[in-house]
Scaffold this motif. Structure first.
Motif: not given
Length: 197
Positions: A113-115, A143-147
Motif C-alpha cells: 500500500i502506497l499513498c 508494506t504501507c507508506c502514507i507520505s
C-alpha cells in the motif's frame, strides 16, 4: 468523469470482480457516486489497483442493513507484497454519512500500500473517516507508506479515530503529512488507531 453513478451492487461507478486482475484509473473524477450495497461508493475492485490523479467528490454507500466500508473506494487485492494497492496525487472529499454504519473513505486491503500526495478532507463516517490500511505482512520492509499527504477536517460521527493502520506483522509509516482538525464523538482511541509496527 463519472457523475451521478448509482448502483445496487458494490462499487457505485466501477465494479471489478475476480476476473479483473489489474486496474489502472488515472486523471478521472468521480462525482456524487452511490452504491446501495455496503462496499465502495465509487470503486470496488479485488485485483491489483493503481489510482492516479483521481478526484473523488461526495461519494458514499447508502446501505441500511449494517456496516459499509470504503465510502469512496474498497480495494481488496491478493495477500502478496508484490501486488500493488496504490493511490497517488489524488483528492477524496465530502464522503458523507448516508448509510447505517459507514466506515473509511478509503479501504485498502492487502498488497503493498502506497499513498503519496493524497488529500483526504471533510469526510464523515462512524469510524475512521479517512483511511483503513491492512497491507500484506512483512518483517523486512515497510508494506504501507502514507507520505506528503493532507488528512484534514474529517469527522467520526458516532465513533472514533481518523486513520486505522491494522496488522501486527506489518511495518507501516506515516511520513511528512499534515493531519489537522480531525474530530470524533467517541472518547475511545485517538486520531491514529494502530496495532501495526
Amino acid at each position: 468523469v463519472f457523475r451521478y453513478c448509482l448502483s445496487s451492487s458494490n462499487g457505485g461507478a466501477l465494479y471489478c470482480g475476480s476476473s479483473i486482475s489489474k486496474l489502472l484509473v488515472e486523471q478521472s473524477s468521480f462525482i456524487h457516486c452511490r452504491t446501495s450495497n455496503n462496499f465502495g461508493g465509487a470503486i470496488f475492485t479485488s485485483g491489483q489497483c493503481v489510482l492516479s490523479r483521481i478526484c473523488g467528490f461526495d461519494c458514499s454507500s447508502t446501505y441500511s442493513d449494517g456496516y459499509s466500508n470504503g465510502q469512496f473506494a474498497r480495494i481488496y487485492t491478493t495477500n502478496d507484497i508484490n501486488y500493488k494497492n496504490h493511490i497517488n496525487d489524488s483528492s477524496i472529499t465530502l464522503s458523507s454519512k448516508e448509510s447505517t454504519n459507514p466506515q473509511y473513505a478509503l479501504y485498502l486491503y492487502f498488497g503493498n500500500i502506497l499513498c503519496p500526495s493524497v488529500n483526504l478532507t471533510n469526510n464523515e463516517c462512524c469510524n475512521c473517516p479517512a483511511l483503513f490500511c491492512v497491507p500484506t505482512g512483512s518483517s523486512t520492509s515497510d508494506t504501507c507508506c502514507i507520505s506528503y499527504s493532507s488528512i484534514v477536517n474529517n469527522t467520526a460521527n458516532g465513533g472514533y479515530g481518523c486513520i486505522y493502520l491494522y496488522r501486527p506483522d506489518s511495518s507501516q509509516r506515516i511520513d511528512t503529512c499534515n493531519i489537522i482538525s480531525n474530530k470524533q464523538t467517541c472518547i475511545i482511541y485517538g486520531t491514529i488507531y494502530t496495532n501495526a509496527n
